[in-house]
Structure formats: structure tokens, C-alpha cells
Write an enzyme that holds these catalytic residues in place. Structure first.
Site, mmCIF file in Angstrom:
data_model
loop_
_atom_site.group_PDB
_atom_site.id
_atom_site.type_symbol
_atom_site.label_atom_id
_atom_site.label_comp_id
_atom_site.label_asym_id
_atom_site.label_seq_id
_atom_site.Cartn_x
_atom_site.Cartn_y
_atom_site.Cartn_z
ATOM 1 N N CYS A 82 0.827 -1.213 0.000
ATOM 2 C CA CYS A 82 0.000 0.000 0.000
ATOM 3 C C CYS A 82 0.864 1.267 0.000
ATOM 4 O O CYS A 82 1.592 1.529 0.958
ATOM 5 C CB CYS A 82 -0.911 -0.047 1.233
ATOM 6 S SG CYS A 82 -1.743 1.492 1.626
ATOM 7 N N CYS A 85 0.114 3.734 2.824
ATOM 8 C CA CYS A 85 0.624 3.170 4.083
ATOM 9 C C CYS A 85 2.110 3.476 4.227
ATOM 10 O O CYS A 85 2.588 3.796 5.322
ATOM 11 C CB CYS A 85 0.410 1.656 4.123
ATOM 12 S SG CYS A 85 -1.306 1.137 4.073
#
Length: 161
Positions: A82, A85
Site C-alpha cells: 500500500c 501506508c
């Protein structure tokens, strides 16, 4: 014919997205055993379900929220692939160092801890759970900017004005 073309475009976009995520720079995750030495250094602590049940909340045996920790904490629900993230990871690492005497910062990999993520209804990542010593936790979805995370720590977790 149009549907097949659309499918091919979608597949190409997915392949491109996966390739771009895998080629992005890796952040330095601070992996610890969850022991006090890791927390004392101000490192982000990797957490699994067993750690969560003992250090945060035993949702298997309790129905009413009761935080088990002795310091407020932040839990970052993330995945390695991600991009957002990875943007949040260095900010949380900085917060772990900056607030090492006041809070604990945990990370939960949703790909490895699917049951734990499901228990909190995590459907998008990053999702950050802010847990005060007393009271109910707050869930924030998306890549929060440094200022917002710091404000949440100061006001919500530590009660500073």
C-alpha cells in the site's frame, strides 16, 4: 467486443498499479518483539493477534471495550504493498520516537492478521486506531498528515490543549 477491450484496459491498469507499488521505495519498519526495550527506544512495534489480545483488548472474551495497556497507543493497520501506508510509516516512526515516554505505536499487517483486521472492520488502509488509556478508541481512515496525527496524539490521547 467493447467489453473485452474494457477488460483488457482494466487488467493493464491493475498490472501497472501492482508494478508501481512493488517498485516504490521501502520504508524502514522498526520490527520489535513487543518488549519494553523496543517501546523504550521509541520504535514502532509489530503486532499480531496474540499481542493484541494481551496488550490492547481481548475481544474474544470481552464484549465491552476495556484497554489493557498502561500507555495510550496508536495502531496502524497497513499492508506492505500500500503506497499511502508507506507514506504514513515514517510519520508514525517519528511519533514513536517523539512521544516514546507517552504512547506506544503499533503496526498490524492486514495481510498477515486478517482476523484481527476483520474484528475492527478494516476495509481500507491505512486505517489508524487511536486508543486513549480511558474511553473509547477513534478510527481514522486514510493517509493522515503529520500535523493531524500529532494533534490527535496531543489532544485525544494525552489530553493536552
Amino acid at each position: 467486443m467493447e467489453m473485452k477491450s474494457l477488460k483488457n484496459v482494466c487488467m493493464a491498469l491493475m498490472a501497472l498499479l501492482m508494478l508501481s507499488c512493488s517498485m516504490s521505495a521501502k520504508t524502514s519498519d522498526h520490527k520489535g518483539d513487543g518488549g519494553e526495550s523496543t517501546v523504550a527506544k521509541g520504535e514502532v512495534v509489530m503486532m499480531n493477534k496474540a499481542d493484541f489480545l494481551s496488550k490492547v483488548f481481548d475481544y474474544e472474551n470481552k464484549t465491552e471495550w476495556a484497554y489493557a495497556g498502561d500507555k495510550p497507543c496508536i495502531i496502524d493497520f497497513y499492508a506492505d504493498w500500500c503506497g499511502p501506508c508507506r507514506q504514513v510509516a515514517p510519520i508514525l516512526s517519528d511519533m514513536a520516537v517523539l512521544y516514546k515516554n507517552d504512547i506506544i505505536v503499533y503496526k498490524v499487517n492486514v495481510d498477515q492478521e486478517k482476523e484481527l483486521a476483520a474484528a475492527f472492520g478494516i476495509r481500507s488502509i491505512p486505517t489508524i486506531l487511536f486508543i486513549p488509556k480511558e474511553g473509547q478508541p477513534q478510527l481514522s481512515m486514510g493517509a493522515l498528515p503529520r500535523e493531524v496525527i500529532r494533534e490527535q496524539i496531543d489532544k485525544f490521547l494525552l489530553g493536552k490543549e
